[in-house]
Motif scaffolding. Structure first.
Motif, mmCIF file in Angstrom:
data_model
loop_
_atom_site.group_PDB
_atom_site.id
_atom_site.type_symbol
_atom_site.label_atom_id
_atom_site.label_comp_id
_atom_site.label_asym_id
_atom_site.label_seq_id
_atom_site.Cartn_x
_atom_site.Cartn_y
_atom_site.Cartn_z
ATOM 1 N N VAL A 132 0.832 -1.205 0.000
ATOM 2 C CA VAL A 132 0.000 0.000 0.000
ATOM 3 C C VAL A 132 0.867 1.256 0.000
ATOM 4 O O VAL A 132 0.540 2.243 -0.668
ATOM 5 N N ALA A 133 1.989 1.229 0.714
ATOM 6 C CA ALA A 133 2.901 2.375 0.685
ATOM 7 C C ALA A 133 3.404 2.636 -0.730
ATOM 8 O O ALA A 133 3.459 3.786 -1.185
ATOM 9 N N HIS A 134 3.728 1.561 -1.433
ATOM 10 C CA HIS A 134 4.171 1.699 -2.820
ATOM 11 C C HIS A 134 3.085 2.321 -3.679
ATOM 12 O O HIS A 134 3.335 3.230 -4.482
ATOM 13 N N ALA A 135 1.849 1.844 -3.520
ATOM 14 C CA ALA A 135 0.741 2.374 -4.315
ATOM 15 C C ALA A 135 0.510 3.854 -4.010
ATOM 16 O O ALA A 135 0.284 4.662 -4.924
ATOM 17 N N ILE A 136 0.587 4.219 -2.738
ATOM 18 C CA ILE A 136 0.334 5.611 -2.350
ATOM 19 C C ILE A 136 1.428 6.537 -2.870
ATOM 20 O O ILE A 136 1.147 7.636 -3.355
ATOM 21 N N VAL A 137 2.681 6.101 -2.797
ATOM 22 C CA VAL A 137 3.784 6.923 -3.308
ATOM 23 C C VAL A 137 3.599 7.198 -4.799
ATOM 24 O O VAL A 137 3.721 8.334 -5.268
ATOM 25 N N GLY A 138 3.259 6.136 -5.550
ATOM 26 C CA GLY A 138 3.042 6.308 -6.983
ATOM 27 C C GLY A 138 1.877 7.226 -7.285
ATOM 28 O O GLY A 138 1.952 8.092 -8.171
ATOM 29 N N MET A 139 0.791 7.076 -6.541
ATOM 30 C CA MET A 139 -0.376 7.925 -6.748
ATOM 31 C C MET A 139 -0.088 9.376 -6.376
ATOM 32 O O MET A 139 -0.516 10.298 -7.069
ATOM 33 N N ALA A 140 0.622 9.578 -5.272
ATOM 34 C CA ALA A 140 0.914 10.942 -4.824
ATOM 35 C C ALA A 140 1.763 11.683 -5.863
ATOM 36 O O ALA A 140 1.535 12.864 -6.137
ATOM 37 N N GLN A 141 2.734 10.998 -6.448
ATOM 38 C CA GLN A 141 3.567 11.627 -7.474
ATOM 39 C C GLN A 141 2.745 12.030 -8.692
ATOM 40 O O GLN A 141 2.962 13.092 -9.285
ATOM 41 N N LYS A 142 1.783 11.186 -9.040
ATOM 42 C CA LYS A 142 0.992 11.418 -10.255
ATOM 43 C C LYS A 142 -0.159 12.383 -10.025
ATOM 44 O O LYS A 142 -0.455 13.235 -10.868
ATOM 45 N N LEU A 143 -0.837 12.274 -8.873
ATOM 46 C CA LEU A 143 -2.089 12.995 -8.654
ATOM 47 C C LEU A 143 -1.942 14.256 -7.798
ATOM 48 O O LEU A 143 -2.863 15.063 -7.745
#
Length: 399
Positions: A132-143
């Motif tokens: 989940v940390a990986h998913a959130i980091v990727g989303m935060a960078q994009k969104l």
């Protein structure tokens, strides 16, 4: 008469073709949403040429733009392009049912065992932290690339962490849409491509009204009736409505809905998450496992319908309007605000309950860092991370 008969036979043959191809993909598509899109491209576009490259790219862009399981929505859209709404339904069933049945069977078997004190379960909790940390980091960078959207995410984080009710998530989403509309209503979208889908705007409007109607009314009915099945349907429907960025992102939302309320244990939740990593198809079918643990196979089916229904209504409701949506800066601005808020909601859910129930000692944190590095830097597939977490958790419990 003969012409109608020929048309019906042709539609039936096309539907059977869609079902066969999508079912084969449902049995073989491992690796998550990005991998699924690759499988779809290879099978539907390169091999069968059901759509051209540009139309497929536009469909993928739409599904990434909407909440819900992007790969499942792409599969539905391809089915719609091939054989109308029935084609979308058949494509969805073929791609989804193999993993749904596998996870329901796993849930029914698991109910006979006591897994509460198993060390491998704690390992899976730590896996959840890394994934989940990986998913959130990727989303935060994009969104949330700019300070305004970071501020919206922070607002959503603080509100959802400190004020936890059935209406909080929907309220913060609506508020963020208004903020995004105000801040980004002059945002320009560079696109001039056109895609045409065999769905009327009237039918699409009905789907959109139904989507928003259920999102608003289900929590109200839940509070008024206190009926178990409505509460369960609402929790799955709301989780499926608020997910941007792929199946892993739904984990903290589902955990917050069902674990603190006592509907199922943290151990049972994470055992199912590990199993969901091991089956092909969309990770959203994890809902089938959860529903089956709580209410048997009927609960598994109801949970599956509830979590995928928003994706269905949104893709069918937006296909005819996609060109207009992409060319409307105001709509795009509102959705930019919503996307940022979802990042904050996920960070909140990541802290409570995932982090607080998983990272209990320095060794847990060190193990989570190792798993995170394996996933992010060494690019190992999620199923290897799950096995490593389970084995590591069992070894740590012995030590």
């Amino acid at each position: 008469m003969n012409q109608n008969l020929k048309r019906e036979k042709g539609l039936l043959a096309t539907l059977l073709e869609v079902l066969m191809v999508s079912t084969r993909l449902g049995f073989t598509s491992f690796g998550g949403p990005v991998a699924h899109l690759g499988y779809f491209h290879d099978e539907y576009i390169r091999r069968r040429k059901w759509m051209d490259e540009k139309s497929y790219a536009d469909l993928v862009a739409l599904c990434q733009f909407l909440p819900g399981p992007a790969s499942s929505q792409v599969g539905i859209g391809i089915g719609v392009m091939r054989a109308g709404v029935l084609g979308g339904i058949v494509s969805f069933l073929g791609f989804t049912l193999p993993s749904v049945f596998a996870l329901i069977i796993f849930a029914l078997i698991l109910k006979g065992f006591n897994i509460g004190s198993a060390g491998w379960i704690h390992g899976l909790k730590i896996v959840a932290v890394a994934v989940v940390a990986h998913a959130i980091v990727g989303m935060a960078q994009k969104l949330t690339p700019d300070l305004k959207r970071k501020a919206i995410a922070l607002l959503a984080l603080v509100v959802t962490l400190l004020w936890q009710t059935s209406f909080t998530q929907i309220g913060i989403i609506l508020l963020s849409a208004c903020i995004g509309f105000i801040l980004y209503k002059f945002q320009k979208e560079e696109t001039d491509s056109r895609v045409h889908f065999p769905i009327s705007r009237t039918f699409a409007t009905v789907c959109l009204v139904l989507f928003f109607g259920l999102l608003i009314l289900l929590p109200l009915v839940r509070e008024l009736t206190n009926y178990h099945w409505i509460a369960m349907f609402d929790s799955f429907y709301r989780s499926g409505s608020l997910v941007f960025g792929g199946g892993h992102v739904v984990l903290p939302l589902l955990e917050r809905e069902f674990v603190p309320t006592g509907w199922l244990s943290e151990e049972a939740f994470l055992a199912g998450y590990g199993a969901a990593q091991a089956v092909p198809g969309p990770l959203f079918t994890f809902a089938a496992y959860l529903g089956a643990v709580m209410n048997g196979w009927v609960g598994g089916i109801v949970a599956t319908v509830a979590i995928f229904l928003p994706a269905f209504l949104l893709i069918l409701g937006t296909l005819p309007f996609w060109d207009s949506l992409r060319q409307s800066p105001k709509v795009k601005g509102a959705l930019m605000g919503v996307n940022a808020a979802v990042v904050g909601i996920l960070i909140s859910a990541f802290y409570q309950p995932i982090w607080t129930s998983s990272i209990l000692t320095p060794i847990d944190f060190a193990f989570a860092a190792i798993l995170f590095s394996m996933l992010v830097y060494w690019k190992l597939p999620p199923w290897i991370i799950v096995i490593t977490g389970a084995v590591g958790g069992a070894l740590l419990s012995i030590g």
